[in-house]
Design an enzyme around this catalytic site. Structure first.
Site, PDB file in Angstrom:
ATOM      1  N   GLY A  39       0.849  -1.186   0.000  1.00  0.00           N
ATOM      2  CA  GLY A  39       0.000   0.000   0.000  1.00  0.00           C
ATOM      3  C   GLY A  39       0.881   1.231   0.000  1.00  0.00           C
ATOM      4  N   SER A  46       2.677  -1.124   8.322  1.00  0.00           N
ATOM      5  CA  SER A  46       3.469  -1.553   9.478  1.00  0.00           C
ATOM      6  C   SER A  46       2.632  -1.587  10.746  1.00  0.00           C
ATOM      7  CB  SER A  46       4.668  -0.618   9.670  1.00  0.00           C
ATOM      8  OG  SER A  46       5.564  -0.725   8.579  1.00  0.00           O
ATOM      9  N   SER A 113       6.220  -1.792  -2.056  1.00  0.00           N
ATOM     10  CA  SER A 113       6.315  -2.687  -3.230  1.00  0.00           C
ATOM     11  C   SER A 113       5.317  -2.264  -4.312  1.00  0.00           C
ATOM     12  CB  SER A 113       6.108  -4.149  -2.830  1.00  0.00           C
ATOM     13  OG  SER A 113       5.037  -4.328  -1.945  1.00  0.00           O
TER      14      SER A 113
END
Length: 204
Positions: A39, A46, A113
């Site tokens: 995201g 996290s 990512s």
């Protein structure tokens, strides 16, 4: 690649140890898995992964949390944020997550990512059903409002280049195993959603 590199690669053989992933999984009373939280920056990856890990540990499961910033302090400290370096960053993390899954762990990986191809690269490192893509779906406007590290402000001011969501593309997952509406639900509700999916898949 040089001739020397080719010869070296041809002489490297994977050594199959007698203690297997299955043995480690039985000892831990869980199935190994990699939950890949993706995201935008500030989406809550996290935070949710950390809350989920706490809950899993309270339930007696064996986990490890890989966080984007933490990994760049060591394993990937030599990498920048160009497309090539980001791809190498994810490749290294994917290989690390694969080894941790081989140890029988439930691995929680929290990384932006941004590209689908990179996330698929990690998926292809693992056996079927061992990789769960977790899309932390928080809008860009909400992430900018939160801006916990002040990075969006710097990116808008031109102080940070290649910042995902501003001047670098983020490709949303098309069919994630878990989609978390992080902008509209509590952390507890999102953690419960993840736990329910792990139970349905008999990982826990």
């Amino acid at each position: 690649m040089t001739v020397k590199d080719v010869v070296k690669n041809e002489n490297i053989v994977w050594h199959q140890h007698l203690v297997t992933k299955e043995t480690r999984s039985i000892l831990k009373k869980q199935k190994p898995a990699v939950l890949w939280f993706t995201g935008l920056s500030g989406a809550g990856k996290s935070t949710i992964a950390g809350a989920l890990e706490i809950k899993l540990v309270e339930l007696g499961y064996h986990t490890y949390l890989l966080d984007g910033d933490n990994v760049r302090h060591g394993l990937c400290q030599d990498l920048g944020f160009s497309d090539h370096d980001r791809q190498e960053n994810i490749r290294r993390i994917g290989e690390l997550a694969k080894l941790m899954a081989d140890a029988g762990l439930i691995v929680l990986s929290a990384f932006i990512s941004p590209h689908r191809a990179e996330r698929e690269m990690v998926r292809n490192l693992l056996p079927n059903n061992e990789f769960l893509e977790v899309f932390v779906n928080t809008s860009l406007s909400e992430c900018e409002k939160r801006d916990p590290k002040g990075l969006y402000k710097k990116a808008r001011a031109g102080e940070i280049k290649h910042f995902t969501g501003i001047d670098s593309e983020y490709q949303q997952p098309l069919n994630p195993e878990i989609a978390l509406p992080a902008g509209s639900q509590s952390i507890d509700a999102l953690v419960d959603q993840c736990l329910n999916e792990l139970r349905v898949r008999e990982i826990i």
